[in-house]
Scaffold this motif. Structure first.
Motif: not given
Length: 281
Positions: A50-51, A74-78, A93-95, A131-132
């Motif tokens: 997430a950003l 934010v990086l949430i691992p599986h 956004h969330l990827v 951002d880019a």
């Protein structure tokens, strides 16, 4: 944005990759997350990155609360249990991506072992590049409906991860002994609880293994294994709401009383008391 696949059911985490193979990547906005989020505990079999552009809020990841603000990553691992709280003012956004989505070995290692923190602030000087990279990924992810076979989202995901540079990833990636140990623990912690097993299986002297784990994490090999088993127990107790007996069985303990004592020593509470007390459920 597709309505099936990784974002199909945010509450129960029953969604699956949408059939784009090992490089499945999807992007959603925080506005979309608000539409489908009921503030319940979630557990996914994919990573969530997430950003945050603007606003403030909170995310709880594996029972630790993290503030959200501008330029937060934010990086949430599986497999992690997490919950989004108070995100009404958040934009960004969330990827969502499967563990095999990053196209380089280095970026796969970065997301597999992001370090002890799930949340960090992107430096102001790095933000334009992040951002880019994010913008290009959003654009290509939106075009997947026209060409679902393209590898561009996975390539751009790797570029974004590289620009974000999750904390401590470089130190951990540079420690091959720890990486081997970590992978082995992830594969076998439900059946093997002893550091000696991993040392023998990997061909290291116990002292060599413990030294490598201490350099990477600040903990002994045994303490690392105990922490990993306790974390999985917490996830099962909080999200799946299983009984202590079921938890003991799934984690390879000979009986519930043995597991209960282990959990008490690791957390300070009996499994039932911890399950009743936790607010992440």
């Amino acid at each position: 944005m597709v309505k099936t696949g990784l974002v199909a059911t945010i509450r129960h985490m029953t969604y699956q990759p949408v059939g784009r193979g090992a490089s499945s990547v999807e992007v959603m906005t925080f506005r979309r997350l608000r539409d489908i989020n009921d503030r319940g505990a979630q557990r996914a079999d994919f990573h969530v990155l997430a950003l945050v552009d603007e606003g403030d809020g909170t995310v709880a990841v594996d029972f630790a609360s993290h503030p959200l603000s501008a330029r937060t990553a934010v990086l949430i691992p599986h497999g992690a249990v997490h919950r989004w709280d108070d995100i009404t003012r958040i934009t960004g956004h969330l990827v969502l991506f499967v563990p095999t989505a990053p196209v380089t070995h280095h970026t796969r290692a970065m997301v597999a072992s992001p370090g002890p923190v799930a949340r960090w602030t992107v430096p102001a000087e790095a933000w334009p590049f992040v951002d880019a990279a994010r913008g290009h990924l959003v654009l290509e992810a939106a075009a997947l409906a026209e060409d679902p076979s393209t590898e561009l989202p996975a390539i751009l995901l790797s570029a974004l991860i590289t620009r974000l540079d999750p904390p401590y990833s470089e130190a951990r990636s540079a420690n091959p002994t720890f990486q081997l140990f970590r992978s082995s623990v992830e594969a076998h912690f439900r059946t093997h609880h002893d550091a000696g097993h991993y040392a023998a299986a990997l061909g290291f002297a116990p002292r060599t293994l413990t030294r490598a784990v201490q350099q990477a994490t600040g903990r002994t090999a045994k303490a690392y294994i105990v922490e990993r088993i306790a974390l999985e127990a917490k996830r099962l107790l909080a999200h799946e709401r299983v009984t202590a007996a079921r938890c003991a069985s799934e984690l390879g303990f000979p009986d519930p009383s043995n597991f209960s004592l282990f959990f008490l020593n690791a957390t300070g509470l009996r499994p039932g008391a911890w399950q009743a007390a936790t607010t992440l459920g």
